[in-house]
Scaffold this motif. Structure first.
Motif, PDB file in Angstrom:
ATOM      1  N   VAL A 252       0.843  -1.197   0.000  1.00  0.00           N
ATOM      2  CA  VAL A 252       0.000   0.000   0.000  1.00  0.00           C
ATOM      3  C   VAL A 252       0.879   1.248   0.000  1.00  0.00           C
ATOM      4  O   VAL A 252       1.899   1.296   0.692  1.00  0.00           O
ATOM      5  N   CYS A 253       0.494   2.267  -0.800  1.00  0.00           N
ATOM      6  CA  CYS A 253       1.265   3.525  -0.826  1.00  0.00           C
ATOM      7  C   CYS A 253       1.034   4.286   0.477  1.00  0.00           C
ATOM      8  O   CYS A 253      -0.100   4.491   0.891  1.00  0.00           O
ATOM      9  N   GLU A 254       2.154   4.689   1.083  1.00  0.00           N
ATOM     10  CA  GLU A 254       2.100   5.427   2.348  1.00  0.00           C
ATOM     11  C   GLU A 254       1.413   6.774   2.193  1.00  0.00           C
ATOM     12  O   GLU A 254       0.824   7.292   3.117  1.00  0.00           O
ATOM     13  N   VAL A 255       1.510   7.331   0.967  1.00  0.00           N
ATOM     14  CA  VAL A 255       0.986   8.676   0.733  1.00  0.00           C
ATOM     15  C   VAL A 255      -0.489   8.660   0.330  1.00  0.00           C
ATOM     16  O   VAL A 255      -1.324   9.280   0.987  1.00  0.00           O
ATOM     17  N   CYS A 256      -0.821   7.930  -0.758  1.00  0.00           N
ATOM     18  CA  CYS A 256      -2.189   8.026  -1.285  1.00  0.00           C
ATOM     19  C   CYS A 256      -3.046   6.797  -0.993  1.00  0.00           C
ATOM     20  O   CYS A 256      -4.235   6.787  -1.284  1.00  0.00           O
ATOM     21  N   GLY A 257      -2.442   5.734  -0.453  1.00  0.00           N
ATOM     22  CA  GLY A 257      -3.226   4.551  -0.113  1.00  0.00           C
ATOM     23  C   GLY A 257      -3.496   3.620  -1.289  1.00  0.00           C
ATOM     24  O   GLY A 257      -4.217   2.636  -1.138  1.00  0.00           O
TER      25      GLY A 257
ATOM     26  N   ILE B  16       7.778   1.568  -5.106  1.00  0.00           N
ATOM     27  CA  ILE B  16       7.480   2.993  -5.274  1.00  0.00           C
ATOM     28  C   ILE B  16       6.120   3.140  -5.958  1.00  0.00           C
ATOM     29  O   ILE B  16       5.829   2.462  -6.941  1.00  0.00           O
ATOM     30  N   CYS B  17       5.280   4.050  -5.437  1.00  0.00           N
ATOM     31  CA  CYS B  17       3.946   4.283  -5.997  1.00  0.00           C
ATOM     32  C   CYS B  17       4.042   4.929  -7.380  1.00  0.00           C
ATOM     33  O   CYS B  17       4.782   5.891  -7.568  1.00  0.00           O
ATOM     34  N   ASP B  18       3.305   4.380  -8.365  1.00  0.00           N
ATOM     35  CA  ASP B  18       3.297   4.923  -9.731  1.00  0.00           C
ATOM     36  C   ASP B  18       2.728   6.342  -9.763  1.00  0.00           C
ATOM     37  O   ASP B  18       3.108   7.158 -10.593  1.00  0.00           O
ATOM     38  N   VAL B  19       1.786   6.624  -8.865  1.00  0.00           N
ATOM     39  CA  VAL B  19       1.065   7.900  -8.909  1.00  0.00           C
ATOM     40  C   VAL B  19       1.894   9.048  -8.360  1.00  0.00           C
ATOM     41  O   VAL B  19       2.032  10.090  -8.997  1.00  0.00           O
ATOM     42  N   ASP B  20       2.471   8.846  -7.167  1.00  0.00           N
ATOM     43  CA  ASP B  20       3.100   9.999  -6.493  1.00  0.00           C
ATOM     44  C   ASP B  20       4.515   9.716  -5.980  1.00  0.00           C
ATOM     45  O   ASP B  20       5.086  10.544  -5.262  1.00  0.00           O
ATOM     46  N   GLY B  21       5.080   8.572  -6.325  1.00  0.00           N
ATOM     47  CA  GLY B  21       6.446   8.279  -5.888  1.00  0.00           C
ATOM     48  C   GLY B  21       6.564   7.958  -4.412  1.00  0.00           C
ATOM     49  O   GLY B  21       7.669   7.861  -3.871  1.00  0.00           O
TER      50      GLY B  21
END
Ligand SMILES: [Zn+2]
Length: 216
Positions: free
Chosen positions: A129-134, A149-154
């Motif tokens: 799970v992305c720590e930033v956007c979930g 690493i999240c594709d959306v916001d890194g």
């Protein structure tokens, strides 16, 4: 439309929930998400709930039922709702019945996803799970472009404590002991639809919408 999605963790309920709430324009009520929000907001209830969730255990009934009762009193629940992750045991199911009576509502359908335990463990322990956007990824089924690493916001991808293999085994044990009997409870009332959760997302979605469409 008032629906409950039942089934072990990782059975695909979340994905199907998103599709159904869009289709029927009803709120998606996930007690797990409500507890996570309450924890983020640093509330006492949120902190207590997190301790149980991190251990793979059920949040005590009185807390869970109160959260649900409160959520049902919001205006949007008048249009209907989809529950995902509640009720988790027969006591909660009975309490929920009483709540529905007090609101003057009836359930339209209980949808039960069945998936073998081995499949569940694989699905959940690969979840990140992305720590930033979930945003949710999977190491095998939906890997990010760059590892971790999240594709959306890194943002950094993390594994939630309740998704770790040991915790998943424990969640499954508790599911089989406490939540599986709820299926029997609704079966007696004759309001349950069984779905094979190992089928593709599209197949599951089509089957459910067909059955629900025929009911109305
Ligand atoms: Zn992200």
């Amino acid at each position: 439309m008032r629906i409950i999605l039942m089934g072990p963790p990782g059975a695909g309920k979340g994905t199907e929930a998103e599709s159904l709430v869009k289709h029927y324009h009803i709120p998606h009520i996930s007690t797990g998400n409500i507890f996570r929000e309450l924890y983020k907001d640093k509330t006492t209830v949120g902190k207590i709930a997190k301790e149980f969730i991190d251990r793979g255990e059920l949040v005590p009934d009185d807390i869970t039922n109160e959260i649900v009762r409160h959520r049902l009193s919001h205006a949007d629940a008048k249009k209907g709702f989809l529950f995902d992750g509640y009720p988790r045991n027969v006591n909660q199911a009975k309490a929920f019945d009483e709540m529905l009576i007090s609101f003057g509502w009836k359930l339209d359908a209980v949808i039960n996803f069945s998936v073998p335990d081995e499949v569940i463990v694989k699905r959940i322990s690969g979840r990140r799970v992305c720590e930033v956007c979930g945003a949710v990824y999977h190491t095998e089924n939906k890997p990010p472009k760059v590892e971790n690493i999240c594709d959306v916001d890194g943002g950094m991808l993390i594994q939630r404590v309740d998704d770790m293999e040991k915790t998943v085994q424990r969640r499954l044990r508790i599911y089989n002991q406490q939540t599986a009997p709820v299926i029997g409870y609704y079966e007696e009332k004759g309001s349950i639809i069984h779905v094979d959760g190992t089928k593709s997302i599209q197949e599951v979605d089509q089957t459910i919408k067909k059955v629900l469409g025929e009911m109305n």
